[in-house]
Design a protein around this motif. Structure first.
Motif, mmCIF file in Angstrom:
data_model
loop_
_atom_site.group_PDB
_atom_site.id
_atom_site.type_symbol
_atom_site.label_atom_id
_atom_site.label_comp_id
_atom_site.label_asym_id
_atom_site.label_seq_id
_atom_site.Cartn_x
_atom_site.Cartn_y
_atom_site.Cartn_z
ATOM 1 N N ASP A 97 0.818 -1.208 0.000
ATOM 2 C CA ASP A 97 0.000 0.000 0.000
ATOM 3 C C ASP A 97 0.853 1.260 0.000
ATOM 4 O O ASP A 97 1.829 1.388 0.746
ATOM 5 N N LEU A 98 0.459 2.200 -0.847
ATOM 6 C CA LEU A 98 1.161 3.480 -0.970
ATOM 7 C C LEU A 98 1.411 4.132 0.384
ATOM 8 O O LEU A 98 2.496 4.685 0.634
ATOM 9 N N LEU A 99 0.429 4.072 1.279
ATOM 10 C CA LEU A 99 0.518 4.789 2.546
ATOM 11 C C LEU A 99 1.584 4.232 3.478
ATOM 12 O O LEU A 99 1.941 4.884 4.460
ATOM 13 N N GLN A 113 3.772 13.282 5.490
ATOM 14 C CA GLN A 113 3.265 11.925 5.291
ATOM 15 C C GLN A 113 2.630 11.388 6.564
ATOM 16 O O GLN A 113 1.543 10.792 6.538
ATOM 17 N N SER A 114 3.289 11.610 7.694
ATOM 18 C CA SER A 114 2.759 11.125 8.953
ATOM 19 C C SER A 114 1.440 11.811 9.303
ATOM 20 O O SER A 114 0.463 11.145 9.685
ATOM 21 N N PRO A 119 -3.709 9.046 9.757
ATOM 22 C CA PRO A 119 -5.138 8.948 10.064
ATOM 23 C C PRO A 119 -5.879 7.939 9.183
ATOM 24 O O PRO A 119 -6.821 7.282 9.648
ATOM 25 N N ALA A 120 -5.461 7.807 7.926
ATOM 26 C CA ALA A 120 -6.096 6.826 7.037
ATOM 27 C C ALA A 120 -5.771 5.402 7.490
ATOM 28 O O ALA A 120 -6.648 4.520 7.473
ATOM 29 N N LEU A 121 -4.534 5.162 7.898
ATOM 30 C CA LEU A 121 -4.170 3.835 8.406
ATOM 31 C C LEU A 121 -4.901 3.540 9.708
ATOM 32 O O LEU A 121 -5.322 2.395 9.940
ATOM 33 N N ASP A 122 -5.057 4.565 10.560
ATOM 34 C CA ASP A 122 -5.816 4.372 11.804
ATOM 35 C C ASP A 122 -7.276 4.040 11.501
ATOM 36 O O ASP A 122 -7.879 3.187 12.159
ATOM 37 N N ILE A 133 1.457 -1.477 8.786
ATOM 38 C CA ILE A 133 2.603 -0.828 9.425
ATOM 39 C C ILE A 133 3.434 -0.075 8.386
ATOM 40 O O ILE A 133 3.937 -0.673 7.431
ATOM 41 N N PRO A 134 3.591 1.249 8.547
ATOM 42 C CA PRO A 134 4.421 2.008 7.617
ATOM 43 C C PRO A 134 5.907 1.784 7.890
ATOM 44 O O PRO A 134 6.296 1.434 9.014
#
Length: 239
Positions: A97-99, A113-114, A119-122, A133-134
């Motif tokens: 995933d891009l994020l 980025q953070s 927020p989208a990952l959350d 996990i980024p």
């Protein structure tokens, strides 16, 4: 389509309930897909959108002016016959995933980025039960099997019409999470599109935007917004 068939040949365009779906008729003749399948739409609002596109045609038919019709055709003629393969391909975006691919520097980009992607990952964790996990860099780091399974399951449950829309939401954004975020109204679709371009926007802020590249970006943005509209038409409960 032959030159003769490109000309408008009907006077009235109507929508009629047919079984569990809705058909569009041109002078009482049901529309078919390019593969000659019945163009049976899942919701009345989608059928009305298709009817409006056909009704707006003047002397000759311009398929490029009928995006809802084209998406419905793709759902029936293509996605329906390879549903599992399309779903599997889209679900695979979760592992890359891009994020999750973050810059190591400069500090301002790292912070951007953070601030904008976390927020989208959350949201994906809270809504879909998938904690991705980024990490820094471009080398692939596999995500947990449990998270990927939780992301894949709802993709496979989509109808062919939803999957046709979802295909563009994911492939154009480069993110399975952002595809879900758009489909499930996490934020405005245009805002989600801009999140997908965060790195590109950063580069443009530093070095300026290329006019030709911007034209291509705008084409993709419009396609993304259409995919969101088509998803909404799939999910409408209006009768």
């Amino acid at each position: 389509m032959s030159e003769r068939k490109q000309k408008r040949f009907w006077k009235t365009t109507t929508v009629a309930e047919e079984g569990e779906g809705f058909a569009v008729a041109l002078d009482h003749r049901r529309i078919k897909t390019p593969a000659k399948a019945a163009l049976l739409l899942p919701t009345r609002v989608m059928a009305e959108a298709v009817a409006a596109e056909w009704d707006a045609q003047e002397e000759k038919i311009n398929p490029l002016s009928m995006p809802v019709t084209r998406s419905a055709n793709a759902a029936i003629d293509k996605v329906r016959h390879q549903h599992a393969e399309v779903a599997e391909m889209l679900a695979a975006y979760g592992d890359t995933d891009l994020l999750c691919y973050r810059a190591e520097s400069p500090a301002e980009l790292v912070a951007r980025q953070s601030d904008q992607w976390d927020p989208a990952l959350d949201w994906a964790h809270e809504t879909l039960g998938a904690r991705l996990i980024p990490h820094c860099g471009v080398i692939h780091q596999p995500q947990s099997e449990a998270a990927l399974a939780n992301l894949a399951a709802p993709v496979h449950r989509m109808t062919e019409f939803e999957l046709a829309a979802f295909h563009d939401l994911v492939s154009l954004s480069g993110s399975l999470v952002l595809g879900f975020a758009a489909a499930r109204n996490w934020r405005d679709a245009d805002d989600i599109w801009h999140l997908s371009r965060l790195d590109e926007i950063w580069q443009e802020d530093q070095w300026g935007a290329d006019e030709e590249a911007q034209q291509q970006v705008e084409i993709k943005r419009r396609a993304f917004l259409h995919a969101k509209r088509f998803m909404d038409l799939c999910q409408s409960t209006m009768q």
